[in-house]
Design a protein around this motif. Sequence first.
Motif, mmCIF file in Angstrom:
data_model
loop_
_atom_site.group_PDB
_atom_site.id
_atom_site.type_symbol
_atom_site.label_atom_id
_atom_site.label_comp_id
_atom_site.label_asym_id
_atom_site.label_seq_id
_atom_site.Cartn_x
_atom_site.Cartn_y
_atom_site.Cartn_z
ATOM 1 N N VAL A 21 0.832 -1.201 0.000
ATOM 2 C CA VAL A 21 0.000 0.000 0.000
ATOM 3 C C VAL A 21 0.867 1.252 0.000
ATOM 4 O O VAL A 21 0.666 2.180 -0.787
ATOM 5 C CB VAL A 21 -0.953 0.004 1.208
ATOM 6 C CG1 VAL A 21 -1.749 1.296 1.272
ATOM 7 C CG2 VAL A 21 -1.882 -1.205 1.163
ATOM 8 N N LEU A 22 1.847 1.289 0.902
ATOM 9 C CA LEU A 22 2.741 2.450 0.996
ATOM 10 C C LEU A 22 3.889 2.369 0.000
ATOM 11 O O LEU A 22 4.599 3.357 -0.196
ATOM 12 C CB LEU A 22 3.318 2.544 2.412
ATOM 13 C CG LEU A 22 2.325 2.662 3.566
ATOM 14 C CD1 LEU A 22 3.065 2.660 4.890
ATOM 15 C CD2 LEU A 22 1.477 3.909 3.421
ATOM 16 N N GLN A 23 4.088 1.182 -0.584
ATOM 17 C CA GLN A 23 5.245 0.893 -1.424
ATOM 18 C C GLN A 23 6.521 1.319 -0.697
ATOM 19 O O GLN A 23 7.332 2.103 -1.190
ATOM 20 C CB GLN A 23 5.110 1.575 -2.785
ATOM 21 C CG GLN A 23 3.903 1.064 -3.545
ATOM 22 C CD GLN A 23 4.077 1.048 -5.049
ATOM 23 O OE1 GLN A 23 5.174 1.213 -5.581
ATOM 24 N NE2 GLN A 23 2.991 0.823 -5.748
ATOM 25 N N LEU A 24 6.678 0.706 0.484
ATOM 26 C CA LEU A 24 7.767 1.088 1.387
ATOM 27 C C LEU A 24 8.268 -0.120 2.153
ATOM 28 O O LEU A 24 7.480 -0.895 2.701
ATOM 29 C CB LEU A 24 7.263 2.136 2.376
ATOM 30 C CG LEU A 24 8.306 2.851 3.233
ATOM 31 C CD1 LEU A 24 9.122 3.824 2.385
ATOM 32 C CD2 LEU A 24 7.626 3.588 4.385
ATOM 33 N N TYR A 25 9.599 -0.288 2.166
ATOM 34 C CA TYR A 25 10.228 -1.239 3.070
ATOM 35 C C TYR A 25 10.364 -0.586 4.445
ATOM 36 O O TYR A 25 10.689 0.606 4.547
ATOM 37 C CB TYR A 25 11.637 -1.601 2.615
ATOM 38 C CG TYR A 25 11.754 -2.419 1.362
ATOM 39 C CD1 TYR A 25 11.513 -3.792 1.373
ATOM 40 C CD2 TYR A 25 12.160 -1.838 0.165
ATOM 41 C CE1 TYR A 25 11.662 -4.556 0.217
ATOM 42 C CE2 TYR A 25 12.308 -2.589 -0.991
ATOM 43 C CZ TYR A 25 12.058 -3.946 -0.951
ATOM 44 O OH TYR A 25 12.211 -4.688 -2.100
ATOM 45 N N ALA A 26 10.173 -1.373 5.486
ATOM 46 C CA ALA A 26 10.499 -0.935 6.845
ATOM 47 C C ALA A 26 11.308 -2.028 7.513
ATOM 48 O O ALA A 26 11.091 -3.220 7.273
ATOM 49 C CB ALA A 26 9.233 -0.638 7.644
ATOM 50 N N CYS A 27 12.266 -1.615 8.342
ATOM 51 C CA CYS A 27 13.104 -2.548 9.098
ATOM 52 C C CYS A 27 13.136 -2.118 10.556
ATOM 53 O O CYS A 27 13.061 -0.922 10.855
ATOM 54 C CB CYS A 27 14.535 -2.562 8.581
ATOM 55 S SG CYS A 27 14.711 -3.002 6.870
ATOM 56 N N VAL A 28 13.297 -3.087 11.449
ATOM 57 C CA VAL A 28 13.464 -2.782 12.873
ATOM 58 C C VAL A 28 14.729 -3.470 13.390
ATOM 59 O O VAL A 28 15.178 -4.474 12.839
ATOM 60 C CB VAL A 28 12.240 -3.211 13.711
ATOM 61 C CG1 VAL A 28 11.019 -2.386 13.328
ATOM 62 C CG2 VAL A 28 11.953 -4.706 13.556
ATOM 63 N N ALA A 29 15.290 -2.899 14.470
ATOM 64 C CA ALA A 29 16.562 -3.365 15.020
ATOM 65 C C ALA A 29 16.466 -3.536 16.524
ATOM 66 O O ALA A 29 15.570 -2.986 17.175
ATOM 67 C CB ALA A 29 17.676 -2.378 14.676
ATOM 68 N N ASN A 30 17.417 -4.296 17.066
ATOM 69 C CA ASN A 30 17.492 -4.416 18.527
ATOM 70 C C ASN A 30 18.704 -3.686 19.090
ATOM 71 O O ASN A 30 19.132 -3.933 20.212
ATOM 72 C CB ASN A 30 17.464 -5.875 18.981
ATOM 73 C CG ASN A 30 18.655 -6.682 18.507
ATOM 74 O OD1 ASN A 30 19.578 -6.159 17.880
ATOM 75 N ND2 ASN A 30 18.645 -7.973 18.790
ATOM 76 N N SER A 31 19.269 -2.771 18.292
ATOM 77 C CA SER A 31 20.320 -1.882 18.791
ATOM 78 C C SER A 31 20.178 -0.534 18.086
ATOM 79 O O SER A 31 19.467 -0.405 17.092
ATOM 80 C CB SER A 31 21.712 -2.471 18.538
ATOM 81 O OG SER A 31 22.034 -2.412 17.158
#
Length: 349
Positions: A65-75
Amino acid sequence: MTLQPGDLLAITRPVGPQAGTYQLPAAAMADLLSPPPVLGISGVLWSTVRSAADNSWQAICWSPVLQLYACVANSGSGNRVMTSSNGIRWSPQPSAADQNWVALCWAAELGLYVAVSDSGTGQRVMTSPDGHRWTLRATPVDNNWTSICWAPELGLLVAVASGGTGNRVMTSSDGLTWIAGPAAADQEWRSICWARQLGLFVAVSSTGGSQRVMTSSDGRNWTLGTAAAANSWTALCWAAELGLLVAVGSSGRGNRVMTSPDGLSWSSRSSAADNAWTSLCWAPERELLVAVSSSGTGNRIMTSADGLNWTVRSSPADLGWRSLCWSPQRRQFAAVSNSGAGNRVMVSP
């Protein structure tokens, strides 16, 4: 036809108020004249690109929908999220808190990214409508939440945990309010997926004797199942066009893949290498399964067209690849790593 940079190209519009013949520089028509991308290399040839920061990236997903990658981190400090519209150029984003964010999904019908954490007090979920603005959400228990998925047919988010007593599952219909419930057993549940055609949630565990699978039709009542081998199962996906559930693991000798047509009966498959496989995904447009690993020398990718036969692919860097996703709009795989210096993303093609 071969065009030089200074050539002009005649374009004719036969009808309409702007009918006529126009001459445009060939360079301006480069995109139209270029051949379509060769999809055969997607998943086979990879290159690393610069991440927004050298954080320990744990999960990546694509929002159609957003045509967007998202990533999350633990630092990271104030930058435990990064986003990209093309997989090449990444921008840091502030997470709702500097917690150990380890899993992420896109719930299209809610219009939300939803991430879970294995740290924090009373608020181990964060949500975002756009990948840029994130909000903490209250969670019923402070378990080590490891994986999350969205079932649009049920309108339900389900997360699983590797710790907790009688409460290693939590569910939400809106991503904001969460309810804890029991898993089929207090094992280290590592990955969960929704198999739409089966009407089934399936989760796999890294512990538990031979019973390292659990299934549920509603996300609340779970049944233990027998895995193909007592391996440390780490990742799972549903390949709808193959009619197969596919899981990969970080232990075992020559059998770090297992498949099932129904979530109940599982068969061992030969893995392309005995690496610590951490993530996999199915790309229906490419008709390909791809898995990534956090160990191995030059071979931290493997692919399969059927889930049964796997082939090693060259990895551009021997990093700790943690998560992988497919963008149908971009016809592109992207993966993130928890190690490396300025190169913690890889893309294909």
